[in-house]
Design a protein around this motif. Structure first.
Motif, PDB file in Angstrom:
ATOM      1  N   ALA A  34       0.827  -1.197   0.000  1.00 29.80           N
ATOM      2  CA  ALA A  34       0.000   0.000   0.000  1.00 29.80           C
ATOM      3  C   ALA A  34       0.866   1.254   0.000  1.00 29.80           C
ATOM      4  O   ALA A  34       1.921   1.301   0.624  1.00 29.80           O
ATOM      5  N   ALA A  35       0.397   2.254  -0.748  1.00 30.48           N
ATOM      6  CA  ALA A  35       1.123   3.531  -0.769  1.00 30.48           C
ATOM      7  C   ALA A  35       1.087   4.159   0.615  1.00 30.48           C
ATOM      8  O   ALA A  35       0.056   4.173   1.273  1.00 30.48           O
ATOM      9  N   SER A  36       2.214   4.649   1.066  1.00 29.16           N
ATOM     10  CA  SER A  36       2.266   5.223   2.405  1.00 29.16           C
ATOM     11  C   SER A  36       3.433   6.179   2.508  1.00 29.16           C
ATOM     12  O   SER A  36       4.486   5.961   1.928  1.00 29.16           O
ATOM     13  N   THR A  37       3.226   7.275   3.267  1.00 27.15           N
ATOM     14  CA  THR A  37       4.316   8.208   3.530  1.00 27.15           C
ATOM     15  C   THR A  37       4.941   7.957   4.893  1.00 27.15           C
ATOM     16  O   THR A  37       5.773   8.737   5.337  1.00 27.15           O
ATOM     17  N   THR A  38       4.538   6.867   5.551  1.00 26.23           N
ATOM     18  CA  THR A  38       5.031   6.597   6.905  1.00 26.23           C
ATOM     19  C   THR A  38       6.274   5.723   6.917  1.00 26.23           C
ATOM     20  O   THR A  38       6.811   5.428   7.978  1.00 26.23           O
ATOM     21  N   ASN A  39       6.735   5.281   5.748  1.00 25.01           N
ATOM     22  CA  ASN A  39       7.875   4.362   5.683  1.00 25.01           C
ATOM     23  C   ASN A  39       9.164   5.027   5.238  1.00 25.01           C
ATOM     24  O   ASN A  39      10.125   4.354   4.900  1.00 25.01           O
ATOM     25  N   ALA A  40       9.192   6.365   5.215  1.00 24.78           N
ATOM     26  CA  ALA A  40      10.324   7.075   4.621  1.00 24.78           C
ATOM     27  C   ALA A  40      11.333   7.529   5.673  1.00 24.78           C
ATOM     28  O   ALA A  40      11.091   7.461   6.875  1.00 24.78           O
ATOM     29  N   SER A  41      12.473   7.992   5.194  1.00 21.70           N
ATOM     30  CA  SER A  41      13.483   8.621   6.046  1.00 21.70           C
ATOM     31  C   SER A  41      14.070   9.805   5.282  1.00 21.70           C
ATOM     32  O   SER A  41      13.934   9.903   4.058  1.00 21.70           O
ATOM     33  N   LEU A  42      14.737  10.699   6.020  1.00 19.96           N
ATOM     34  CA  LEU A  42      15.210  11.951   5.434  1.00 19.96           C
ATOM     35  C   LEU A  42      16.631  12.236   5.900  1.00 19.96           C
ATOM     36  O   LEU A  42      16.954  12.038   7.077  1.00 19.96           O
ATOM     37  N   PRO A  81       8.589   0.259   1.662  1.00 21.00           N
ATOM     38  CA  PRO A  81       7.590  -0.423   0.824  1.00 21.00           C
ATOM     39  C   PRO A  81       6.373   0.463   0.579  1.00 21.00           C
ATOM     40  O   PRO A  81       5.876   1.116   1.488  1.00 21.00           O
ATOM     41  N   GLY A  82       5.905   0.479  -0.655  1.00 20.93           N
ATOM     42  CA  GLY A  82       4.751   1.288  -1.026  1.00 20.93           C
ATOM     43  C   GLY A  82       5.167   2.587  -1.670  1.00 20.93           C
ATOM     44  O   GLY A  82       5.933   3.354  -1.104  1.00 20.93           O
ATOM     45  N   ALA A  83       4.680   2.828  -2.873  1.00 18.81           N
ATOM     46  CA  ALA A  83       5.064   4.030  -3.614  1.00 18.81           C
ATOM     47  C   ALA A  83       4.425   5.275  -3.017  1.00 18.81           C
ATOM     48  O   ALA A  83       3.326   5.232  -2.460  1.00 18.81           O
ATOM     49  N   ILE A  84       5.132   6.390  -3.109  1.00 19.52           N
ATOM     50  CA  ILE A  84       4.578   7.707  -2.802  1.00 19.52           C
ATOM     51  C   ILE A  84       4.337   8.389  -4.144  1.00 19.52           C
ATOM     52  O   ILE A  84       5.277   8.615  -4.900  1.00 19.52           O
ATOM     53  N   THR A  85       3.089   8.702  -4.442  1.00 19.60           N
ATOM     54  CA  THR A  85       2.741   9.202  -5.769  1.00 19.60           C
ATOM     55  C   THR A  85       2.065  10.564  -5.675  1.00 19.60           C
ATOM     56  O   THR A  85       0.967  10.694  -5.118  1.00 19.60           O
ATOM     57  N   SER A  86       2.737  11.571  -6.204  1.00 21.35           N
ATOM     58  CA  SER A  86       2.191  12.935  -6.289  1.00 21.35           C
ATOM     59  C   SER A  86       1.642  13.420  -4.950  1.00 21.35           C
ATOM     60  O   SER A  86       0.551  13.986  -4.883  1.00 21.35           O
ATOM     61  N   GLU A  87       2.400  13.199  -3.895  1.00 18.41           N
ATOM     62  CA  GLU A  87       2.020  13.697  -2.570  1.00 18.41           C
ATOM     63  C   GLU A  87       2.610  15.101  -2.371  1.00 18.41           C
ATOM     64  O   GLU A  87       3.771  15.349  -2.704  1.00 18.41           O
ATOM     65  N   SER A 151       8.353   2.557  -4.728  1.00 18.69           N
ATOM     66  CA  SER A 151       8.505   1.702  -3.556  1.00 18.69           C
ATOM     67  C   SER A 151       9.977   1.323  -3.385  1.00 18.69           C
ATOM     68  O   SER A 151      10.637   0.896  -4.343  1.00 18.69           O
ATOM     69  N   ASP A 152      10.508   1.523  -2.178  1.00 18.57           N
ATOM     70  CA  ASP A 152      11.913   1.257  -1.863  1.00 18.57           C
ATOM     71  C   ASP A 152      12.870   2.109  -2.716  1.00 18.57           C
ATOM     72  O   ASP A 152      14.023   1.731  -2.918  1.00 18.57           O
ATOM     73  N   GLY A 153      12.398   3.248  -3.196  1.00 21.49           N
ATOM     74  CA  GLY A 153      13.232   4.128  -4.006  1.00 21.49           C
ATOM     75  C   GLY A 153      13.704   5.341  -3.227  1.00 21.49           C
ATOM     76  O   GLY A 153      13.446   5.488  -2.027  1.00 21.49           O
ATOM     77  N   THR A 154      14.403   6.237  -3.921  1.00 23.14           N
ATOM     78  CA  THR A 154      14.916   7.464  -3.298  1.00 23.14           C
ATOM     79  C   THR A 154      14.609   8.660  -4.181  1.00 23.14           C
ATOM     80  O   THR A 154      14.431   8.521  -5.395  1.00 23.14           O
ATOM     81  N   LEU A 155      14.549   9.822  -3.548  1.00 23.70           N
ATOM     82  CA  LEU A 155      14.370  11.080  -4.261  1.00 23.70           C
ATOM     83  C   LEU A 155      15.393  12.072  -3.743  1.00 23.70           C
ATOM     84  O   LEU A 155      15.369  12.441  -2.568  1.00 23.70           O
TER      85      LEU A 155
END
Length: 208
Positions: A34-42, A81-87, A151-155
């Motif tokens: 599932a798409a989620s913004t809770t799995n990221a790091s900065l 896990p889970g893509a972040i799309t146009s957030e 998902s599992d990518g970087t920006l």
């Protein structure tokens, strides 16, 4: 052939046909993450260092440092896990006052954000606050940026700093000045992340 024999032959034929029907396997679909913004790091992930030419964001023009200046110039959001799309994310970059640096007279410049992800900041997005008639200001930039990460990518997001505030002290600093930098990224669902870095200016750089 009798009627009884005929009926038996038909039942045998139907029974054999049932056993010979092909078996069609139906594969159950595996749900995607599932798409989620809770799995990221900065994190801040790159710096630029040298006799940098820095834009005067409030006054116009460019000042070139006479001594080495080091600034962070990229931050990276690492997704799980889970893509972040146009957030849409609200991004803040705050620059604090250097510790251990005494200013005897007047105001000095500090660093403000000139652009994020190749998009120039505006005066309305930036604030410069002096605590009194002497010293450095604190600065803050607040803006929004669109975020899409596999998902599992970087920006990786480029950041450019410039100079803000005023210089009225007429005294060049003879000490290393280190400005704390805090980055914040907050998504609409409330997920937020922080990362810290610093800007360093060697003595007698002539830009503050």
């Amino acid at each position: 052939m009798t009627i009884k024999d005929t009926e038996l032959s038909r039942r045998t034929l139907v029974k054999g046909a049932a056993w010979s029907m092909p078996v069609i396997a139906v594969a159950a679909a595996t749900p995607m993450a599932a798409a989620s913004t809770t799995n990221a790091s900065l994190a801040w992930t790159s710096t630029d260092s040298g006799l940098l030419g820095l834009e005067l964001l409030d006054e116009g023009g460019v000042l070139t440092a006479s001594a080495v200046v080091t600034v962070p110039d990229e931050y990276t959001i690492t997704n799980g896990p889970g893509a972040i799309t146009s957030e849409t994310a609200t991004v803040t970059i705050a620059v604090g006052v250097p510790s251990g640096v005494s200013v005897a007279l007047g105001h000095l410049r500090s660093f403000g954000v000139a652009s994020v992800d190749g998009i120039a900041t505006t005066a309305a997005e930036r604030s410069v606050t002096y605590a009194g008639p002497i010293g450095f200001p604190t600065t803050l930039w607040t803006g929004t940026r669109n975020v899409t990460i596999a998902s599992d990518g970087t920006l990786a997001v480029p950041v450019e700093f410039g100079l803000v505030g005023e210089s009225t002290s007429l005294v060049d600093l003879s000490l290393l000045s280190t400005f704390p930098v805090q980055l914040g990224v907050e998504f609409a669902d409330g997920s937020s992340y922080l990362a810290t870095s610093s800007i360093s200016v060697l003595a007698n750089a002539g830009i503050l």
